[in-house]
Design a protein around this motif. Structure first.
Motif, short mmCIF file in Angstrom:
data_model
loop_
_atom_site.label_atom_id
_atom_site.label_comp_id
_atom_site.label_asym_id
_atom_site.label_seq_id
_atom_site.Cartn_x
_atom_site.Cartn_y
_atom_site.Cartn_z
N LEU A 34 19.76 -10.80 -8.89
CA LEU A 34 19.58 -10.63 -7.45
C LEU A 34 20.67 -11.37 -6.69
O LEU A 34 21.14 -10.90 -5.64
N GLU A 35 21.10 -12.50 -7.21
CA GLU A 35 22.13 -13.30 -6.54
C GLU A 35 23.48 -12.59 -6.49
O GLU A 35 24.33 -12.91 -5.65
N GLN A 36 23.69 -11.63 -7.38
CA GLN A 36 24.96 -10.90 -7.41
C GLN A 36 25.00 -9.74 -6.41
O GLN A 36 26.07 -9.16 -6.19
N ILE A 37 23.86 -9.40 -5.82
CA ILE A 37 23.82 -8.33 -4.83
C ILE A 37 24.58 -8.75 -3.58
O ILE A 37 24.39 -9.86 -3.07
N ASP A 38 25.44 -7.88 -3.08
CA ASP A 38 26.26 -8.20 -1.91
C ASP A 38 25.60 -7.81 -0.60
O ASP A 38 25.88 -8.41 0.44
N CYS A 39 24.78 -6.77 -0.62
CA CYS A 39 24.04 -6.40 0.59
C CYS A 39 22.82 -5.58 0.18
O CYS A 39 22.76 -5.03 -0.92
N VAL A 40 21.85 -5.52 1.07
CA VAL A 40 20.59 -4.82 0.81
C VAL A 40 20.42 -3.72 1.85
O VAL A 40 20.37 -3.99 3.05
N ALA A 41 20.37 -2.48 1.39
CA ALA A 41 20.19 -1.33 2.29
C ALA A 41 18.74 -0.88 2.23
O ALA A 41 18.09 -0.97 1.19
N PHE A 42 18.26 -0.37 3.34
CA PHE A 42 16.89 0.13 3.39
C PHE A 42 16.81 1.31 4.35
O PHE A 42 17.68 1.49 5.20
N THR A 43 15.79 2.11 4.20
CA THR A 43 15.58 3.25 5.10
C THR A 43 15.00 2.76 6.41
O THR A 43 13.88 2.25 6.45
N ARG A 44 15.78 2.92 7.49
CA ARG A 44 15.29 2.52 8.81
C ARG A 44 14.45 3.62 9.44
O ARG A 44 13.56 3.37 10.25
N GLY A 45 14.71 4.88 9.10
CA GLY A 45 13.96 6.00 9.63
C GLY A 45 14.68 7.28 9.28
O GLY A 45 15.76 7.26 8.69
N PRO A 46 14.11 8.43 9.62
CA PRO A 46 12.74 8.61 10.10
C PRO A 46 11.74 8.53 8.95
O PRO A 46 12.12 8.51 7.79
N GLY A 47 10.45 8.48 9.33
CA GLY A 47 9.40 8.38 8.32
C GLY A 47 8.14 7.81 8.92
O GLY A 47 7.99 7.72 10.14
N LEU A 48 7.21 7.43 8.06
CA LEU A 48 5.96 6.81 8.49
C LEU A 48 6.23 5.36 8.87
O LEU A 48 6.83 4.61 8.09
N ALA A 49 5.79 4.97 10.06
CA ALA A 49 6.14 3.64 10.58
C ALA A 49 5.73 2.52 9.62
O ALA A 49 6.54 1.63 9.30
N GLY A 50 4.49 2.54 9.17
CA GLY A 50 4.02 1.48 8.29
C GLY A 50 4.77 1.44 6.98
O GLY A 50 5.11 0.36 6.48
N ALA A 51 5.03 2.61 6.42
CA ALA A 51 5.76 2.67 5.15
C ALA A 51 7.19 2.17 5.32
O ALA A 51 7.71 1.43 4.47
N LEU A 52 7.84 2.57 6.41
CA LEU A 52 9.20 2.09 6.68
C LEU A 52 9.24 0.57 6.82
O LEU A 52 10.17 -0.08 6.35
N LEU A 53 8.23 0.01 7.47
CA LEU A 53 8.21 -1.43 7.69
C LEU A 53 8.13 -2.21 6.39
O LEU A 53 8.66 -3.33 6.29
N VAL A 54 7.47 -1.65 5.38
CA VAL A 54 7.39 -2.33 4.09
C VAL A 54 8.79 -2.49 3.50
O VAL A 54 9.21 -3.59 3.14
N GLY A 55 9.51 -1.37 3.39
CA GLY A 55 10.85 -1.44 2.82
C GLY A 55 11.79 -2.29 3.63
O GLY A 55 12.58 -3.08 3.09
N ALA A 56 11.71 -2.15 4.97
CA ALA A 56 12.58 -2.93 5.85
C ALA A 56 12.27 -4.42 5.74
O ALA A 56 13.19 -5.26 5.68
N GLY A 57 10.98 -4.76 5.71
CA GLY A 57 10.60 -6.16 5.62
C GLY A 57 11.03 -6.81 4.32
O GLY A 57 11.55 -7.93 4.30
N VAL A 58 10.83 -6.09 3.22
CA VAL A 58 11.23 -6.63 1.92
C VAL A 58 12.75 -6.77 1.85
O VAL A 58 13.28 -7.79 1.38
N ALA A 59 13.47 -5.75 2.32
CA ALA A 59 14.93 -5.79 2.29
C ALA A 59 15.46 -6.97 3.09
O ALA A 59 16.36 -7.70 2.64
N CYS A 60 14.92 -7.15 4.29
CA CYS A 60 15.40 -8.24 5.14
C CYS A 60 15.00 -9.61 4.58
O CYS A 60 15.75 -10.58 4.70
N GLY A 61 13.82 -9.66 3.93
CA GLY A 61 13.41 -10.91 3.30
C GLY A 61 14.33 -11.30 2.16
O GLY A 61 14.74 -12.46 2.04
N ILE A 62 14.67 -10.32 1.32
CA ILE A 62 15.58 -10.59 0.21
C ILE A 62 16.95 -11.00 0.73
O ILE A 62 17.56 -11.98 0.27
N ALA A 63 17.45 -10.25 1.71
CA ALA A 63 18.78 -10.53 2.25
C ALA A 63 18.83 -11.91 2.91
O ALA A 63 19.82 -12.64 2.76
#
Length: 352
Positions: free
Chosen positions: A75-104
């Motif tokens: 994980l430490e070798q990852i240079d950036c974390v991309a995630f789906t911002r939209g479109p999609g289901l709001a709650g589902a998008l927030l899961v991926g966005a939250g995890v991505a931002c937490g890792i980053a």
């Protein structure tokens, strides 16, 4: 650069690692993992947003660990974390966005918010037969059916789109009318292989409209009307009606795509999104391409569905092009999502 991509816009949790170099070499997929929620949602006949969000929470971190092992990196070798911002289901998008931002945030690395449809549009660049710019793109994913002129990464011009139901919705809703299970589109396509498309005369909405827009709501109504007419005979005639429905959808998609190529003067078509896996659609497009001297590119079948690879790829290609992905959040790790986000309105990229 190593990019970790997370996709959680609907009912599939996808994670992937892509490596991108600063040169012109295409990004390489180092590892990916995907979990489908189809079995969970089958009991309800469609996606239940709250259940989808909860399942993403359970799946995303184990999938991430699996992908990192496949990719042979930490994980430490990852240079950036991309995630789906939209479109999609709001709650589902927030899961991926939250995890991505937490890792980053934990790594002190940037996050990149990616447009889901841009991921689909660029996904054929991971295939063995990758396209070249410019091209016409037929995007047939879920509630989206669009034709785009694509000049390069981030340079998309809308040529036509559906004015009501999308092709994927027409497949799914027609399948439900025929008593088929969820997901309806693939089930209808499988049943159609056993039927005769000429058994029923169904409409081809906007086929001769003179523009590149689509409309499939009327077709769905025609399927409903025909199913009611059949009454008790529907069970015996389902395969024929499924074949006729598929034929109508595919004919419209093919004719409009060819019209878009003629209108733009381009000779290359990219087909992306879940409906792009349809066998009849691929057969007819390939036949037309051979007849007219065109090139048609598709993502690999496993990349037609929603997946993390296309999200990591879109971020990688924007980085290679010297562009910041739409919604980049290198500071503050703001994981606001955009459930409604037309690709034609994607933020104008800024030079990095």
């Amino acid at each position: 650069m190593l990019i970790l991509g997370i996709e959680s816009s609907c009912d599939e949790t996808g994670v992937a690692v892509v490596q991108a170099d600063a040169g012109a070499a295409p990004p390489r997929l180092l590892g990916q993992a995907l979990h489908s929620q189809v079995q969970m949602h089958q009991a309800y006949g469609g996606v239940v947003p709250e259940l989808a969000s909860r399942d993403h929470i359970r799946r995303v971190l184990p999938l991430t660990q699996s992908v990192l092992q496949q990719a042979g990196c930490t994980l430490e070798q990852i240079d950036c974390v991309a995630f789906t911002r939209g479109p999609g289901l709001a709650g589902a998008l927030l899961v991926g966005a939250g995890v991505a931002c937490g890792i980053a945030a934990a790594l002190g690395k940037p996050t990149l918010g990616v447009h889901h449809l841009e991921g689909h549009l660029l996904s054929p660049f991971l295939s063995a037969d990758a396209p070249e710019f410019p091209f016409v793109a037929l995007l047939v994913s879920g509630g989206h059916t669009q034709l785009m002129r694509v000049e390069g990464v981030g340079r998309y011009h809308l040529l036509g789109e559906t004015i009501d139901d999308a092709a994927g919705e027409a497949f799914d809703k027609s399948a439900k009318l025929l008593g088929l299970g969820y997901p309806g589109g693939p089930a209808l396509a499988r049943l159609a292989e056993q039927g005769q498309a000429s058994a029923f005369a169904l409409p081809r909405p906007l086929l001769h409209s003179g523009d590149l827009d689509f409309s499939f709501a009327g077709l769905k109504t025609a399927v409903l009307t025909q199913a009611r007419k059949l009454g008790p005979e529907l069970q015996a005639r389902r395969a024929d009606l499924a074949a006729a429905t598929e034929a109508a959808i595919v004919e419209v998609l093919v004719k409009k795509s060819l019209a878009a190529l003629q209108q733009t003067g381009l000779r290359r078509l990219v087909v992306a999104g879940g409906v792009g896996a349809n066998r009849r659609l691929r057969q007819q497009l390939d036949a037309a391409a051979e007849r007219l001297g065109l090139r048609v590119h598709y993502p690999e079948l496993h990349l037609c569905t929603d997946n993390g690879a296309m999200i990591a790829l879109a971020a990688a290609m924007r980085w290679q092009a010297g562009l910041l992905p739409a919604g980049a959040s290198g500071e503050g790790y703001n994981f606001a999502v955009r459930p409604r986000w037309p690709l034609a309105q994607i933020d104008t990229p800024t030079t990095a």
